[in-house]
Design an enzyme around this catalytic site. Structure first.
Site, PDB file in Angstrom:
ATOM      1  N   SER A   8       1.001  -1.096   0.019  1.00  0.00           N
ATOM      2  CA  SER A   8       0.149  -0.175   0.014  1.00  0.00           C
ATOM      3  C   SER A   8       0.854   1.178  -0.122  1.00  0.00           C
ATOM      4  O   SER A   8       0.689   2.295  -0.883  1.00  0.00           O
ATOM      5  CB  SER A   8      -0.971   0.067   1.161  1.00  0.00           C
ATOM      6  N   GLN A  66      -9.097   2.506  -0.754  1.00  0.00           N
ATOM      7  CA  GLN A  66      -9.059   2.859  -2.110  1.00  0.00           C
ATOM      8  C   GLN A  66      -9.818   3.841  -2.873  1.00  0.00           C
ATOM      9  O   GLN A  66      -9.494   4.648  -3.585  1.00  0.00           O
ATOM     10  CB  GLN A  66      -9.140   1.552  -3.166  1.00  0.00           C
ATOM     11  N   ASP A 100      -6.965  -7.570   4.671  1.00  0.00           N
ATOM     12  CA  ASP A 100      -6.253  -8.544   3.944  1.00  0.00           C
ATOM     13  C   ASP A 100      -5.473  -9.950   4.624  1.00  0.00           C
ATOM     14  O   ASP A 100      -5.376 -10.829   4.071  1.00  0.00           O
ATOM     15  CB  ASP A 100      -5.042  -7.924   3.233  1.00  0.00           C
ATOM     16  N   LYS A 118     -12.636  -9.140  -3.322  1.00  0.00           N
ATOM     17  CA  LYS A 118     -11.028  -9.121  -3.601  1.00  0.00           C
ATOM     18  C   LYS A 118     -10.476  -9.778  -4.708  1.00  0.00           C
ATOM     19  O   LYS A 118     -11.293  -9.813  -5.739  1.00  0.00           O
ATOM     20  CB  LYS A 118     -10.361  -9.558  -2.400  1.00  0.00           C
TER      21      LYS A 118
HETATM   22  C1  S3P Z   1      -5.594  -1.053  -0.040  1.00  0.00           C
HETATM   23  C2  S3P Z   1      -6.980  -1.171   0.555  1.00  0.00           C
HETATM   24  C3  S3P Z   1      -7.654  -2.323   0.692  1.00  0.00           C
HETATM   25  C4  S3P Z   1      -6.739  -3.598   0.905  1.00  0.00           C
HETATM   26  C5  S3P Z   1      -5.965  -3.358  -0.402  1.00  0.00           C
HETATM   27  C6  S3P Z   1      -4.846  -2.455  -0.523  1.00  0.00           C
HETATM   28  C7  S3P Z   1      -4.952   0.225  -0.412  1.00  0.00           C
HETATM   29  O1  S3P Z   1      -8.633  -2.334  -0.213  1.00  0.00           O
HETATM   30  O2  S3P Z   1      -7.780  -4.670   0.933  1.00  0.00           O
HETATM   31  O3  S3P Z   1      -5.243  -4.849  -0.403  1.00  0.00           O
HETATM   32  O4  S3P Z   1      -3.541  -0.015  -0.485  1.00  0.00           O
HETATM   33  O5  S3P Z   1      -5.451   1.057  -0.288  1.00  0.00           O
HETATM   34  P1  S3P Z   1      -9.930  -1.422   0.047  1.00  0.00           P
HETATM   35  O6  S3P Z   1      -9.771  -0.156   0.053  1.00  0.00           O
HETATM   36  O7  S3P Z   1     -10.637  -1.817  -1.318  1.00  0.00           O
HETATM   37  O8  S3P Z   1     -10.661  -2.160   1.246  1.00  0.00           O
END
Ligand code: S3P
Length: 439
Positions: free
Chosen positions: A22, A174, A320, A347
């Site tokens: 991330s 996200q 995750d 996912k």
């Molecule tokens: C992430 C946010 C999460 C996570 C993904 C990475 C990110 O998803 O599951 O592996 O880097 O912002 P969501 O924001 O869709 O929940």
């Protein structure tokens, strides 16, 4: 690629962990739109962050890998010639986001206010994931996002944007980040309201204002804010560490040390849950680098875990890690209930179904719920043949379960681990010699 994992009674070592996925995505994106040259210390060679770099290169941003410049933890630096938001140029063809939802959703936000049209494509898994969740707020801001039935390919027709206040209907970092990145190009101040906190790397790394009102987080960005070029530091990924924390907690004997792991409180729920299950996980040498907290972890076999309830506000902090926590639950005495985790169904694959299938094939008592799992633990696992469904976290979770099975487990689609953790199979072999057999 197929990998066979053999059981291992004792685990020991210091496995090398990959860069936090991330943070790596964001460092690349923010450095690309910064006002000069940035250095990213400890960038990732995993497929997902590399998809982000490839897309940014196609938008005219120069990246230079400098293996000769090593950070404090010995990982090489990536230098990025930031062009400012206005310096991004229209790509020659579609941008390939590969398997990476973060790449597609954050880029859509970044490009929504640019004066050109971009097409974002992904692999079969990414092309099945919901994109309406970003198209709606970006559309409210004035961008036009073309999709087919709410899915990629995404055609992002950039337009002058107006600021909005957007209350997240799903707890998604996200979506939050996509709206905030679009807000950089909008007139006025864009605010995202989060009823439940999600990972906060975007606001930390961009230094955005965060207000907490009535239990909700309000994150704001002013249109026209310049991102300053700087040194960005990527910690080791706590989501990758989780596989070894669980492996060490279910083994008969273990001493595993993990260095420089990101311990951002919006990401570290896995530590809280493992401790509640009775795991022996210790943190030392806590420090901060580049605005992110990190520390060194040591896990020892606790001699038995117990089942727990996982639900509510902690879920986005360990979303995750739920597949590998399900493995811990299958090895714990008593019942574990996982709820409020329906996001797992959208996912890289439907992770509720996928991990339930893996664990059931290995003899565990697992029931699916629409929003989670009920696992009656402590029945012992048997070696089996399982399918990772092209999902990195399912492949690695299956490998952890295989370490405590009563015979070898064959994992199909094992190459998926490289999406977030290219060195996973070597790291596993380094703590459990003789456990990993290719083919
Ligand atoms: C992430 C946010 C999460 C996570 C993904 C990475 C990110 O998803 O599951 O592996 O880097 O912002 P969501 O924001 O869709 O929940």
């Amino acid at each position: 690629m197929t990998v066979t994992v053999h059981p291992a009674a004792a685990l020991a070592g210091r496995p090398a962990l990959p860069a936090d996925k991330s943070v790596a995505h964001r460092a690349a994106l923010f450095a690309a739109i910064a006002d000069g040259e940035s250095e990213i210390v400890g960038f990732s060679d995993a497929a997902d962050p590399q998809s982000t770099v490839a897309c940014l290169r196609a938008l005219g941003v120069a990246f230079e890998e400098r293996p000769d410049v090593l950070g404090a933890d010995g990982t090489p630096s990536l230098f990025v010639r930031g062009r400012g938001l206005d310096g991004l140029s229209a790509p020659d063809g579609p941008l390939d986001c590969g398997n990476s939802g973060t790449t597609m959703r954050l880029l859509a936000g970044l490009l929504a206010g640019r004066p050109f049209t971009t097409t974002l494509v992904g692999d079969a898994s990414l092309s099945g994931r919901p994109m309406g969740r970003i198209a709606r707020p970006l559309g409210q801001m004035g961008a036009r996002i073309g999709m087919t039935d709410g899915h990629a390919p995404l055609v992002v027709e950039g337009a002058p944007l107006s600021s909005i206040t957007y209350r997240l209907p799903v707890a998604s970092a996200q979506v939050k980040s996509a709206v905030l990145l679009a807000g950089l190009s909008a007139s006025g101040t864009t605010t995202v309201v989060e009823p439940v906190a999600t990972r906060d790397h975007t606001e930390r790394m961009l230094g955005l204002d965060v207000l907490v009102r009535g239990g909700e987080r309000h994150v704001s960005v002013d249109g026209g804010t310049t991102v300053r070029a700087r040194q960005w530091v990527v910690p080791r990924d706590v989501s990758a560490a989780a596989f070894f924390l669980v492996a060490g907690s279910i083994a008969e004997a273990a001493t595993i040390q993990l260095s420089g792991v990101g311990l951002n409180p919006t990401r570290s729920g896995v530590l809280d849950v493992l401790r509640a299950m009775g795991a022996d996980v210790r943190v030392s040498n806590e420090r901060e680098r580049g605005g992110e907290p990190l520390g060194d972890l040591r896990v020892e076999a606790p001699g038995g875990l117990v089942g727990v309830e996982i639900g509510g506000a902690i879920v986005p902090n360990l979303i995750d890690e739920i597949p590998v926590l399900a493995v811990a639950a299958a090895c714990a005495q008593g019942r574990t209930v996982i709820r409020d985790a329906e996001e797992l169904r959208v996912k890289e694959t439907d992770r509720i179904e996928a991990i339930a299938d893996v664990l059931r094939a290995m003899g565990a008592d697992v029931q699916e719920r629409p929003d989670g799992l009920v696992i009656e633990g402590g029945r012992g696992l048997k070696g089996a043949e399982v399918d990772a469904r092209d999902d990195h976290r399912i492949a690695m979770s299956a490998a952890v379960a295989a370490l405590v099975a009563d015979g070898p487990t064959t994992i199909h689609g094992a190459e998926a681990a490289a999406v977030s953790f290219p060195g996973f199979w070597d790291a596993l072999e380094s703590v459990a010699a003789g456990s990993v057999e290719a083919g």
